[in-house]
Each structure stands twice: as C-alpha cells, then as structure tokens.
Scaffold this active site. Structure first.
Site, mmCIF file in Angstrom:
data_model
loop_
_atom_site.group_PDB
_atom_site.id
_atom_site.type_symbol
_atom_site.label_atom_id
_atom_site.label_comp_id
_atom_site.label_asym_id
_atom_site.label_seq_id
_atom_site.Cartn_x
_atom_site.Cartn_y
_atom_site.Cartn_z
ATOM 1 N N ASP A 138 7.857 -7.613 -51.834
ATOM 2 C CA ASP A 138 6.737 -7.808 -52.761
ATOM 3 C C ASP A 138 6.374 -9.292 -52.732
ATOM 4 O O ASP A 138 7.004 -10.114 -53.387
ATOM 5 C CB ASP A 138 7.116 -7.364 -54.176
ATOM 6 C CG ASP A 138 5.957 -7.540 -55.169
ATOM 7 O OD1 ASP A 138 5.001 -8.258 -54.843
ATOM 8 O OD2 ASP A 138 6.029 -6.969 -56.278
ATOM 9 N N LYS B 234 -2.844 -10.553 -55.681
ATOM 10 C CA LYS B 234 -3.193 -11.839 -56.286
ATOM 11 C C LYS B 234 -4.120 -12.696 -55.396
ATOM 12 O O LYS B 234 -5.301 -12.442 -55.374
ATOM 13 C CB LYS B 234 -1.925 -12.578 -56.697
ATOM 14 C CG LYS B 234 -1.226 -11.835 -57.858
ATOM 15 C CD LYS B 234 -0.333 -12.703 -58.718
ATOM 16 C CE LYS B 234 -0.009 -11.978 -60.012
ATOM 17 N NZ LYS B 234 1.334 -11.420 -60.069
ATOM 18 N N PHE C 298 9.972 -8.089 -61.331
ATOM 19 C CA PHE C 298 8.647 -7.803 -61.886
ATOM 20 C C PHE C 298 7.757 -7.300 -60.762
ATOM 21 O O PHE C 298 7.483 -8.020 -59.805
ATOM 22 C CB PHE C 298 7.995 -9.023 -62.547
ATOM 23 C CG PHE C 298 6.662 -8.665 -63.149
ATOM 24 C CD1 PHE C 298 6.582 -8.079 -64.403
ATOM 25 C CD2 PHE C 298 5.480 -8.838 -62.423
ATOM 26 C CE1 PHE C 298 5.354 -7.692 -64.938
ATOM 27 C CE2 PHE C 298 4.252 -8.452 -62.954
ATOM 28 C CZ PHE C 298 4.197 -7.886 -64.217
HETATM 29 C C1 LIG Z 1 1.602 -9.994 -60.537
HETATM 30 C C2 LIG Z 1 2.631 -9.248 -59.776
HETATM 31 C C3 LIG Z 1 2.542 -7.860 -59.615
HETATM 32 C C4 LIG Z 1 1.482 -7.016 -60.299
HETATM 33 O O1 LIG Z 1 0.193 -7.376 -59.947
HETATM 34 P P1 LIG Z 1 -1.028 -6.924 -60.895
HETATM 35 O O2 LIG Z 1 -2.249 -7.313 -60.093
HETATM 36 O O3 LIG Z 1 -0.904 -7.686 -62.167
HETATM 37 O O4 LIG Z 1 -0.904 -5.463 -61.092
HETATM 38 C C5 LIG Z 1 3.492 -7.241 -58.832
HETATM 39 N N1 LIG Z 1 4.484 -7.936 -58.244
HETATM 40 C C6 LIG Z 1 4.603 -9.265 -58.388
HETATM 41 C C7 LIG Z 1 5.715 -9.980 -57.704
HETATM 42 C C8 LIG Z 1 3.691 -9.963 -59.173
HETATM 43 O O5 LIG Z 1 3.828 -11.282 -59.337
#
Ligand SMILES: *Cc1c(COP(=O)(O)O)cnc(C)c1O
Length: 399
Positions: A227, A256, A142
């Site tokens: 990520d 985040k 994700f």
């Molecule tokens: C939440 C998340 C995203 C996307 O972030 P948004 O601010 O919702 O666009 C990307 N990668 C990971 C691992 C995430 O948990």
C-alpha cells in the site's frame, strides 16, 4: 464581532458530521506550498493533504492538463473507451514496472480492489479451497475506512461499533518477520503492508523487514501487496518506498498524489497473471479511469519520470531530518521518517503544538496523541522549509 472564520466554522459545526477535528482555519486559496485563509492570512502547508498534494497546490502543469481535458471530455464510464485511458494505464504500468492497471477513485477503493484481487487470485490461480483464503495485515495499519478494511484495523476509533466484521484477516506486529512467518499458511493469498506506516505516526520498519516480507510471500506463494497510497509517488525520495530496500511487490496500491491534488485517482498495479483474474462484470467503478482522472494522472506520471520530485524529497528530506534530530530531547522523544516525511514523537500532547503552529503561520497536524506529522509538498523551497522548522522550534520551546 464574529469573523468570517467563525461564521464558516459554525456552519460546518452544525451541518457536517463531526468525523474530523480540524484546526481552526478556513482555507480559501492555495498555490505551491502556501495556502491563504478567508482572513487573508498566508500559511505554509506542512501536511500536503497527507501526501495527496505532493506536487504542491495547483501545480501549473497539472492545472493545464486538467484544463485541457475539461475542454474535451470528462466522463464516459467504462462502458466506452476514451483516448486518455489506454495511455494512462500503459504509462502507469510502465512507471511501476508491471503489466496491468485497474483504476479506481479513492485509496480505500483501491485497497478493496487489491483484497478482492488477492482472494480471486488465491481461489482461481493458487487453488485455495472456497472461502478459506486468509490475508495478513499489520498492527497499527491504516488502509482506509470501508467496513472490510476497518475489520483488520487495530485502532479502536477506526473499528469500534462497526461490526460484524469481515473475516479472513490475520494481524501480526508490524516489523516482525518471525510473527509474519508464523501466521502464514497454505491458504495465505496476500500480505498487505505499508512500506512505512503513515497514519500510525510515520513508522519505518526495521531494515530487512520488507525484504523478509518479499521472501516469505515468494516461499508461501502469496501476493505481496504494497500500500503505497501515502508512501509512494515521491514522498520518501523514491518513486516507491519499497525501493529503499530494493523490494518489488506483486501488487502496488496507489492513490492520493496520483490525482495531482485535483481529484481522487487510485489504482491497483500488477502483472497480468494477477490482475488478469478479472473478467467483464466482476469488478468496476463508474468514475474509475475517467478521462479527467486519466489526463491528470498521466501528467503526474510524466512529472515523476523526471526524477526531480524524488530528488527534492531526498535532499530536502535529509536537511529536514538533520534539523529535526537537533531539536531538544526533553520535548522531542524520537524523529522517524524518510524523505520529506517525518513523525515527530513528542513528550506530551501534539494537538497544542499544531494549534500554536497555526498561529505562527504553519499548517501541520497531529496524528494520535503525541505525534506531529510533517509532510510538506515536495515543491517546497529550502527557505520556506527552514522558515517552518524555525517556527516549529519556537512552538516546541514554549511547551
Ligand atoms: C489515505 C490512505 C488510504 C485511504 O485512502 P482514501 O483516499 O482516504 O480512501 C489507504 N492507505 C493508506 C496508506 C493511506 O495513507
């Protein structure tokens, strides 16, 4: 008689796109690990906005930093520099042990930025022939919701009906270093990996996997892109989750918690030989690196430098995992995770459990069908954590 909750939910039901399936609660206020809903019910937040609220709701230091900045300047665009920008990028680079930062807003934008970085670096530095670059990603990933990012999603809900898809991605099983080695070639410019897969259900890869990703990237001259949007900034008991294997990626993607739970702040962090590929006009964002974002981000970085939140996540996380692994095996199939972060794999549907938890005063959310995800704010007290885990035991005993 209709309650305030019902009235407000009717409004959102009618006028909001139904791209979420929220629990039946409407929050009005929050402080620390607790929220209060419109009926005056107090609920313990065991989700922390998927790690965006790592420091708890409205942390006094973060609110003070935001207030100070609100009284000064909030947005100038990158056409001009402002006095929070230089310090923010310098401090974030230092936190990650890198040289440069490219600030954006949402996590998806930062991932997009990292993908563009890898491709541009691949063509201009590595020497990949035009339009031949490939980037490797993993099953169950994700990374956000843009058309390019969902092009390499393996979740049908995230991907279906959004084609035609962006080419140039290869997907291999998560945790499988051999499959990764087989998928890489001379045109591989990057490997995009979550050190722990959050959305997939807090999946921790086998020990040695991240080390293998690092080694393969080095061998193939590809960028290792971690990520850490959800796993980073204290969530797993370290500043970055890759630290648990002593691995240093080429590129960090952050988001985040970087915004302190106040506003969206994301960034790509790497050395100058990587982020140096961008020249004026080649990438950008109107809001990226704005004064308010930088002021809040700087306070987040200062708080992380104390090590206090990482330590809380480590010790409280051990306690939480000890209690979770003692849950009855007939209802709980598996408990995964690290630090104050857990995927509790149930033998049945997780939605009714999160609904029951809500009635018991605990906010938690299922991910996919059978996983309950727990990610409380790192400021949660041990007493409150135990209170929530007691309620989880009660809820699970009923199913
Ligand atoms: C939440 C998340 C995203 C996307 O972030 P948004 O601010 O919702 O666009 C990307 N990668 C990971 C691992 C995430 O948990």
């Amino acid at each position: 008689m209709t309650t305030r909750t019902e009235q407000l939910r009717a409004l959102s039901d009618e006028h909001s796109a139904h791209n979420y399936h929220p629990l039946p609660v409407v929050i009005a206020e929050a402080e620390g690990a607790w929220v209060t809903d419109v009926e005056g019910r107090r609920l313990l937040d065991m989700l922390a906005a998927y790690s965006a609220v790592n420091f708890g709701h409205r942390h006094p230091r973060l609110i003070a930093a935001a207030r100070r900045q609100l009284e000064r300047v909030t947005l100038v665009s990158r056409a001009f520099d402002h006095d929070q920008f230089g310090p923010f990028v310098a401090e974030l680079a230092e936190l990650a042990g890198k040289e440069m930062v490219l600030p954006m807003n949402s996590g998806a934008e930062a991932v997009e930025t990292a993908l563009k970085t890898a491709r541009k670096w691949g063509y201009e530095v590595k020497g990949v022939p035009a339009d031949r670059a490939n980037i490797i990603t993993f099953e169950g990933n994700f990374h956000g919701r843009t058309t390019t990012i969902i092009s390499f999603s393996t979740d049908p809900d995230a991907r279906n009906s959004y084609g035609p898809y962006t080419p140039g991605f290869r997907i291999v099983p998560y945790g499988d270093a051999q499959a990764l080695a087989a998928a890489m070639d001379e045109n591989t410019v990057g490997v995009l990996v979550e050190p722990i897969q959050g959305e997939a259900g807090v999946i921790v890869p086998p020990r040695g996997f991240l080390t293998a990703v690092r080694r393969l990237c080095t061998e193939h001259g590809a960028l290792m892109i971690a990520d850490e949007i959800q796993s980073g900034l204290g969530r797993t008991g370290a500043t970055f989750a890759v630290e648990h294997e002593g691995v240093v990626p080429d590129v960090y993607v952050l988001g985040k918690a970087l915004g302190g739970g106040i506003l969206p702040v994301s960034a790509v962090v790497a050395d100058a030989d990587v982020l140096g590929v961008f020249k004026p006009g080649q990438h950008g964002s109107t809001f990226g690196g704005n004064p308010l974002a930088c002021a809040v981000g700087r306070e987040v970085i200062a708080m992380l430098r104390t090590g206090e939140y990482q330590e809380r996540s480590r010790t409280l996380g051990e306690h939480m995992h000890r209690r979770l692994s003692a849950l009855p095996g007939d209802v709980v199939r598996e408990v995964r995770g690290r630090g104050l972060w857990a995927g509790v794999e149930l033998n049945g549907k997780a939605r009714p459990v999160s609904e029951r938890l809500l009635e018991l005063g605990v906010l938690a959310k299922e991910t996919h069908e059978t996983t309950l995800r727990l990610a409380p704010p790192l400021v949660i007290s041990r007493e409150d954590l135990d209170w929530a885990l007691d309620r989880l035991e009660i809820a699970l005993r009923e199913f």
